[in-house]
Design a protein around this motif. Structure first.
Motif, mmCIF file in Angstrom:
data_model
loop_
_atom_site.group_PDB
_atom_site.id
_atom_site.type_symbol
_atom_site.label_atom_id
_atom_site.label_comp_id
_atom_site.label_asym_id
_atom_site.label_seq_id
_atom_site.Cartn_x
_atom_site.Cartn_y
_atom_site.Cartn_z
ATOM 1 N N TRP A 38 0.866 -1.189 0.000
ATOM 2 C CA TRP A 38 0.000 0.000 0.000
ATOM 3 C C TRP A 38 0.900 1.237 0.000
ATOM 4 O O TRP A 38 1.782 1.349 0.864
ATOM 5 C CB TRP A 38 -0.851 0.059 1.251
ATOM 6 N N ILE A 50 1.366 9.116 9.100
ATOM 7 C CA ILE A 50 1.086 7.731 8.671
ATOM 8 C C ILE A 50 2.064 6.863 9.459
ATOM 9 O O ILE A 50 3.177 6.593 8.997
ATOM 10 C CB ILE A 50 1.303 7.556 7.155
ATOM 11 N N VAL A 55 -0.712 1.728 10.967
ATOM 12 C CA VAL A 55 -1.298 1.497 9.644
ATOM 13 C C VAL A 55 -1.222 0.017 9.286
ATOM 14 O O VAL A 55 -2.182 -0.581 8.784
ATOM 15 C CB VAL A 55 -0.581 2.391 8.606
ATOM 16 N N LYS A 56 -0.082 -0.607 9.545
ATOM 17 C CA LYS A 56 0.051 -2.036 9.235
ATOM 18 C C LYS A 56 -0.926 -2.871 10.050
ATOM 19 O O LYS A 56 -1.496 -3.841 9.536
ATOM 20 C CB LYS A 56 1.483 -2.512 9.483
ATOM 21 N N THR A 58 -3.839 -2.143 11.046
ATOM 22 C CA THR A 58 -5.175 -2.032 10.447
ATOM 23 C C THR A 58 -5.254 -2.784 9.123
ATOM 24 O O THR A 58 -6.166 -3.596 8.899
ATOM 25 C CB THR A 58 -5.523 -0.552 10.235
ATOM 26 N N LEU A 59 -4.302 -2.514 8.237
ATOM 27 C CA LEU A 59 -4.372 -3.100 6.893
ATOM 28 C C LEU A 59 -4.134 -4.606 6.938
ATOM 29 O O LEU A 59 -4.835 -5.389 6.283
ATOM 30 C CB LEU A 59 -3.349 -2.419 5.984
ATOM 31 N N THR A 111 -9.757 -1.469 1.728
ATOM 32 C CA THR A 111 -8.892 -1.033 2.831
ATOM 33 C C THR A 111 -8.600 0.462 2.816
ATOM 34 O O THR A 111 -8.203 1.006 3.852
ATOM 35 C CB THR A 111 -7.547 -1.794 2.825
ATOM 36 N N VAL A 115 -7.995 3.721 6.736
ATOM 37 C CA VAL A 115 -6.870 4.516 7.222
ATOM 38 C C VAL A 115 -7.087 5.966 6.815
ATOM 39 O O VAL A 115 -7.440 6.237 5.673
ATOM 40 C CB VAL A 115 -5.552 3.970 6.618
ATOM 41 N N ALA A 117 -5.597 8.369 5.564
ATOM 42 C CA ALA A 117 -4.443 8.809 4.783
ATOM 43 C C ALA A 117 -4.805 8.646 3.314
ATOM 44 O O ALA A 117 -5.774 7.963 2.962
ATOM 45 C CB ALA A 117 -3.212 7.977 5.147
#
Ligand SMILES: Nc1nc2c(c(=O)[nH]1)N=C([C@H](O)[C@H](O)COP(=O)(O)OP(=O)(O)OP(=O)(O)O)CN2
Length: 138
Positions: A38, A50, A55-56, A58-59, A111, A115, A117
């Motif tokens: 991503w 970020i 972030v990781k 979540t994704l 996804t 986030v 962002a």
């Protein structure tokens, strides 16, 4: 402008019907280790914009819940779909053949909203030699 990229991988099974020539083998149910990248656009150099770990989490959480160690299935592939559902196996349904291109677009749409962002690109690799990239419209 700065881009920030985070990565994950998953194991998943799929098949693609109707290809001629060398691609005809893809009608067999088979699996790959898919890589996922991503990429976000930012104008900030602050860690909070970020933050990698958050972030990781979540994704990767979405991938692990919905796709990892499951089957990516064309909802129109009725024979396979009905078999997997009857067996209560983990499936993620897509509207068309589960190509690397469609998987990249599906992951981007599912996804990107998780986030806060600006997601500009999702690249999915299918094994070491194949890749497809979704890019946000400008
Ligand atoms: N444009 C696309 N073409 C093909 C896709 C796809 O998603 N998008 N997918 C497949 C099959 O999944 C097939 O498994 C891939 O075939 P191939 O490239 O031969 O895979 P290998 O891992 O065996 O490749 P090597 O480079 O030989 O390791 C087909 N086409």
């Amino acid at each position: 402008m700065i881009t920030v990229t985070v990565k994950h991988h998953m194991s998943a099974g799929h098949r693609i019907l109707g290809l001629d020539g060398p691609g005809s083998k893809c009608a067999n149910l088979h699996g790959h280790t898919f890589g996922i990248e991503w990429t976000f656009r930012t104008d900030s150099t602050d860690v909070g914009a970020i933050e990698f770990a958050a972030v990781k989490a979540t994704l990767r959480g979405w991938i692990d819940e919905h796709m990892d160690h499951g089957y990516l299935v064309d909802i129109g592939d009725v024979v396979l779909r009905d078999f997997l559902v009857a067996q209560d196996l983990k499936c993620f349904m897509v509207s068309g053949p589960p190509t690397t291109e469609r998987i990249a677009a599906t992951i981007a749409h599912a996804t990107g909203r998780l986030v806060a962002a600006n997601l500009i690109r999702v690249t999915v690799t299918e094994g070491p030699h194949n890749a497809a990239t979704w890019e946000a419209e400008q």
